[in-house]
Design an enzyme around this catalytic site. Structure first.
Site, PDB file in Angstrom:
ATOM      1  CB  CYS A 264      38.299  31.975  46.888  1.00  0.00           C
ATOM      2  SG  CYS A 264      39.560  32.721  47.917  1.00  0.00           S
ATOM      3  CE  LYS A 324      38.303  39.816  42.274  1.00  0.00           C
ATOM      4  NZ  LYS A 324      37.471  39.855  43.452  1.00  0.00           N
ATOM      5  NE  ARG A 331      46.226  32.495  43.517  1.00  0.00           N
ATOM      6  CZ  ARG A 331      46.341  32.728  44.833  1.00  0.00           C
ATOM      7  NH1 ARG A 331      46.734  31.774  45.644  1.00  0.00           N
ATOM      8  NH2 ARG A 331      46.060  33.913  45.333  1.00  0.00           N
TER       9      ARG A 331
HETATM   10  P1  NAD Z   1      48.731  33.277  49.258  1.00  0.00           P
HETATM   11  O1  NAD Z   1      49.213  32.075  48.558  1.00  0.00           O
HETATM   12  O2  NAD Z   1      48.601  34.571  48.536  1.00  0.00           O
HETATM   13  O3  NAD Z   1      49.666  33.560  50.532  1.00  0.00           O
HETATM   14  C1  NAD Z   1      50.062  32.582  51.467  1.00  0.00           C
HETATM   15  C2  NAD Z   1      51.354  33.054  52.131  1.00  0.00           C
HETATM   16  O4  NAD Z   1      51.667  32.176  53.214  1.00  0.00           O
HETATM   17  C3  NAD Z   1      52.569  33.039  51.185  1.00  0.00           C
HETATM   18  O5  NAD Z   1      53.225  34.278  51.218  1.00  0.00           O
HETATM   19  C4  NAD Z   1      53.450  31.931  51.789  1.00  0.00           C
HETATM   20  O6  NAD Z   1      54.842  32.144  51.603  1.00  0.00           O
HETATM   21  C5  NAD Z   1      53.072  32.004  53.255  1.00  0.00           C
HETATM   22  N1  NAD Z   1      53.439  30.803  54.000  1.00  0.00           N
HETATM   23  C6  NAD Z   1      53.313  29.503  53.649  1.00  0.00           C
HETATM   24  N2  NAD Z   1      53.806  28.700  54.621  1.00  0.00           N
HETATM   25  C7  NAD Z   1      54.252  29.512  55.602  1.00  0.00           C
HETATM   26  C8  NAD Z   1      54.874  29.280  56.851  1.00  0.00           C
HETATM   27  N3  NAD Z   1      55.142  28.056  57.309  1.00  0.00           N
HETATM   28  N4  NAD Z   1      55.225  30.347  57.608  1.00  0.00           N
HETATM   29  C9  NAD Z   1      54.982  31.610  57.182  1.00  0.00           C
HETATM   30  N5  NAD Z   1      54.397  31.894  55.989  1.00  0.00           N
HETATM   31  C10 NAD Z   1      54.033  30.862  55.205  1.00  0.00           C
HETATM   32  O7  NAD Z   1      47.331  32.865  49.899  1.00  0.00           O
HETATM   33  P2  NAD Z   1      46.025  33.793  50.100  1.00  0.00           P
HETATM   34  O8  NAD Z   1      45.375  34.056  48.783  1.00  0.00           O
HETATM   35  O9  NAD Z   1      46.356  34.906  51.010  1.00  0.00           O
HETATM   36  O10 NAD Z   1      45.075  32.759  50.862  1.00  0.00           O
HETATM   37  C11 NAD Z   1      45.336  32.354  52.197  1.00  0.00           C
HETATM   38  C12 NAD Z   1      44.120  31.609  52.720  1.00  0.00           C
HETATM   39  O11 NAD Z   1      42.997  32.510  52.794  1.00  0.00           O
HETATM   40  C13 NAD Z   1      43.650  30.462  51.849  1.00  0.00           C
HETATM   41  O12 NAD Z   1      43.145  29.436  52.662  1.00  0.00           O
HETATM   42  C14 NAD Z   1      42.522  31.063  51.017  1.00  0.00           C
HETATM   43  O13 NAD Z   1      41.590  30.103  50.608  1.00  0.00           O
HETATM   44  C15 NAD Z   1      41.901  32.007  52.015  1.00  0.00           C
HETATM   45  N6  NAD Z   1      41.211  33.145  51.405  1.00  0.00           N
HETATM   46  C16 NAD Z   1      41.746  33.772  50.323  1.00  0.00           C
HETATM   47  C17 NAD Z   1      41.085  34.875  49.765  1.00  0.00           C
HETATM   48  C18 NAD Z   1      41.647  35.572  48.543  1.00  0.00           C
HETATM   49  O14 NAD Z   1      40.905  36.362  47.947  1.00  0.00           O
HETATM   50  N7  NAD Z   1      42.879  35.327  48.162  1.00  0.00           N
HETATM   51  C19 NAD Z   1      39.891  35.331  50.337  1.00  0.00           C
HETATM   52  C20 NAD Z   1      39.394  34.701  51.463  1.00  0.00           C
HETATM   53  C21 NAD Z   1      40.054  33.587  51.994  1.00  0.00           C
END
Ligand code: NAD
Length: 444
Positions: A264, A324, A331
Site C-alpha cells: 500500500c 512487517k 511486496r
Molecule cells: P490482492 O492482489 O491480494 O487481491 C486481488 C484479487 O483480485 C486477486 O485474488 C485477483 O485474482 C482478484 N481479481 C483480479 N481481477 C479480477 C476479476 N476480473 N474478477 C475477480 N477477481 C479478480 O490485492 P489486495 O491486497 O487485496 O488489494 C486490493 C485493493 O485494496 C488494492 O487497491 C489495494 O491498494 C487496496 N488495499 C489493500 C490493503 C492491504 O493491506 N493489502 C489495505 C487497504 C487497501
C-alpha cells in the site's frame, strides 16, 4: 441484511467479505483464480492472515459466505457489488486500473436491475466516474445504478480487528439511495459508535491517498531524523517517545528503521504524486518521503559493511523477510533491495522468516532457506534483524555468540539495546541511536 457481491478475494476482498458475512449479510466472493476459489470452498486461505481461517470457515458453514468464479452468479441477487481487485503500481508509478476497469466492463454486461457499485480498491480521484462510464457503455439496455467509494484502511496482520473495529468508515456516494444501502451494510459498526464519514465520491477517493501518504511522511520524517540523531550523538528512540507523548503528534509510525514497504504505502505515495502532477499540484512532501524511504535499504547495507567490511564469501543470516511482522507479504519489502546488495557484494545468505519464505523464494530462488533462527545464524558472520517478528525480539545472544562464526549484529528495527548485545561480545549497529553509526570493535 444485504446481499453483497465482493469481487476479488485478496487481503481486502476476502477479509471484507468474511467480516461482512459475520455482520449477518449474505456475501458472494468472486475471483478469477479457480484454485483459490476451490480452496476457499474447502476452508483453505490463500495467504497468511491471523484468524481469517476461523472466520471464513464459520461463515461458510453458516451459509452466509459463498465462493464462485462466476461474476454472474455473484451478482445475481446482490444489492451491492464491491470491487476489491488489485491496483498495482505501473512501471511509471501510477495506479494501474486495468483490473478495476475489466471488472467494471463485466459488471456492465451483467447488470439487469438497480445495484450500488462500490470501489473498495484504492483508486485515484475520478476513477468511480470513469468506471460509471465504462459500466454504462457495457450495459445491454439502460439500467439504473449508483456508484460509491468505500476505501479500505485495514492492515495486513491485524485486518480482521481493523475491519471489525475501525477508527472510521468512509462512504462516498452520489445519491441518498446508495448512502442508505451503504449505511445498512455498516450498521453493526454504527452500533459500536464507529465514526462514519459520509462524503462525495471524489473526497472519499482522496481520503485514502491522503491518509496513507501522511503515514508515509511520518515514517520518513522519523527516519531522516534518525540519520541526524546518529550524526549528533542523540537517541532517536527517546526522541520518538518524547514526540509521541505530544497528543498532537501521537506515538504511532514513529519507529526508525527500514521504512515503509508492503502493497500500500509505496504504491499509494507514488500514485498521489502522479495525481498531483496531472493537476499541476506537485506533491513535494510526499516525493521527499519516497526519496528518504528508498535510501534506507542502502543505509542498512552500508551499516552491514561497517560491521563486516568485506562481505565477499561471508555468510549473512537474515531474520525476517516480510515487509512487517504477522504477514507473508513481501511486496516492496526492504529485504529485497538489501538482499540484492548483499548478494552483489558476494555474501551468502541464510534466510529465515516464520511465514514469508515461500514468497521470497519466488524472488530469490537460490538463498539458503532455513527452518529456524538457530539454523540461520549457525556459522554466520553477520546476523541482520530485518523484520521484527515477536520471535526475534527475545533472541538468546549467548547461544548466538556460540554458534555464529563472527559476532556481528545489525538491528534494522532498533529492537535491542546496544549495551545488552555488546555484552555478549557482539559488534552492533542500529538506526539513529548512540553507536549506531560507529559500531564498536568486537568485545567492546
Ligand atoms: P490482492 O492482489 O491480494 O487481491 C486481488 C484479487 O483480485 C486477486 O485474488 C485477483 O485474482 C482478484 N481479481 C483480479 N481481477 C479480477 C476479476 N476480473 N474478477 C475477480 N477477481 C479478480 O490485492 P489486495 O491486497 O487485496 O488489494 C486490493 C485493493 O485494496 C488494492 O487497491 C489495494 O491498494 C487496496 N488495499 C489493500 C490493503 C492491504 O493491506 N493489502 C489495505 C487497504 C487497501
Amino acid at each position: 441484511m444485504k446481499k453483497i457481491c465482493m469481487v476479488g478475494t485478496g487481503y481486502v476482498g476476502l477479509v471484507s467479505g468474511a467480516c461482512m458475512a459475520d455482520f449477518g449479510h449474505e456475501v458472494w466472493c468472486v475471483d478469477i483464480i479457480e484454485d483459490r476459489i476451490a480452496g476457499l470452498g474447502r476452508g483453505e486461505i490463500p495467504f497468511y492472515e491471523p484468524g481469517l481461517d476461523t472466520l471464513v470457515k464459520k461463515n461458510h458453514a453458516a451459509n452466509r459466505l459463498h465462493f464462485t468464479t462466476s461474476l454472474a452468479e455473484g451478482m445475481e441477487q446482490a444489492d451491492v457489488v464491491f470491487i476489491a481487485v488489485q491496483t498495482p503500481m505501473s512501471a511509471t508509478g501510477e495506479a494501474d486500473l486495468t483490473y478495476v476497469m475489466q471488472v467494471g466492463e463485466q459488471v456492465g454486461t451483467l447488470l439487469t436491475g438497480y445495484k450500488v457499485v462500490v470501489t473498495k480498491s484504492t483508486v485515484p480521484v475520478g476513477t468511480a466516474r470513469r468506471l460509471a462510464a465504462v459500466i454504462k457503455n457495457a450495459l445491454p439496455e439502460p439500467v439504473d445504478f449508483d456508484m460509491a467509494s468505500n476505501p479500505e484502511f485495514l492492515r495486513e496482520g491485524s485486518s480482521i480487528e481493523d475491519f471489525m473495529r475501525p477508527d472510521r468508515v468512509v462512504i462516498g456516494t452520489e445519491s441518498q439511495r446508495a448512502a442508505d444501502i451503504m449505511s445498512r451494510i455498516y450498521r453493526p459498526l454504527y452500533l459500536l459508535d464507529t465514526p462514519i464519514v459520509h462524503c462525495d465520491i471524489e473526497t472519499a477517493e482522496l481520503i485514502k491517498y491522503a491518509s496513507n501518504s501522511f503515514l508515509a511522511v511520518k515514517i520518513s520524517f522519523i527516519n531522516e531524523l534518525a540519520t541526524l540523531a546518529e550524526q549528533v550523538g542523540a537517541d532517536i528512540a527517546v526522541i520518538a517517545k518524547a514526540m509521541g507523548l505530544d497528543k498532537r503528534i501521537g506515538p504511532k509510525f514513529l519507529h526508525a528503521g527500514l521504512g515503509f514497504g508492503g502493497s500500500c504505502l509505496p504504491k499509494d505515495t507514488n500514485a498521489i504524486v502522479h495525481i498531483g502532477q496531472s493537476q499541476d499540484v506537485p506533491m513535494r512532501i510526499v516525493t521527499a518521503a519516497i526519496d528518504v524511504n528508498a535510501e534506507l535499504p542502502h543505509r542498512a547495507f552500508a551499516k552491514a559493511q561497517q560491521l563486516v567490511p568485506d562481505l565477499a564469501g561471508k555468510t549473512v543470516a537474515l531474520l525476517g523477510v516480510a515487509f512487517k511482522p504477522n504477514t507473508d507479504d513481501i511486496r516492496s519489502a526492504a529485504s529485497i533491495p538489501l538482499t540484492r546488495a548483499l548478494l552483489a557484494a558476494g555474501a551468502r545468505i541464510n534466510a529465515y522468516d516464520p511465514v514469508a519464505m515461500p514468497n521470497f523464494r519466488e524472488v530469490f530462488a537460490d538463498l539458503n532457506y532455513c527452518d529456524s533462527t538457530f539454523e540461520a545464524v549457525t556459522g554466520a558472520d553477520l546476523c541482520i534483524l530485518v523484520t521484527e517478528w515477536n520471535e526475534f525480539r527475545q533472541l538468546d545472544f549467548e547461544q548466538l555468540a556460540k554458534v555464529m562464526r563472527e559476532r556481528a549484529f545489525l538491528d534494522c528495527r532498533n529492537v535491542y539495546n546496544h549495551k545488552h548485545v555488546a555484552g555478549y561480545g557482539f559488534r552492533y549497529a542500529c538506526f539513529g541511536r548512540p553507536d549506531s553509526a560507529r559500531p564498536r570493535g568486537e568485545g567492546q
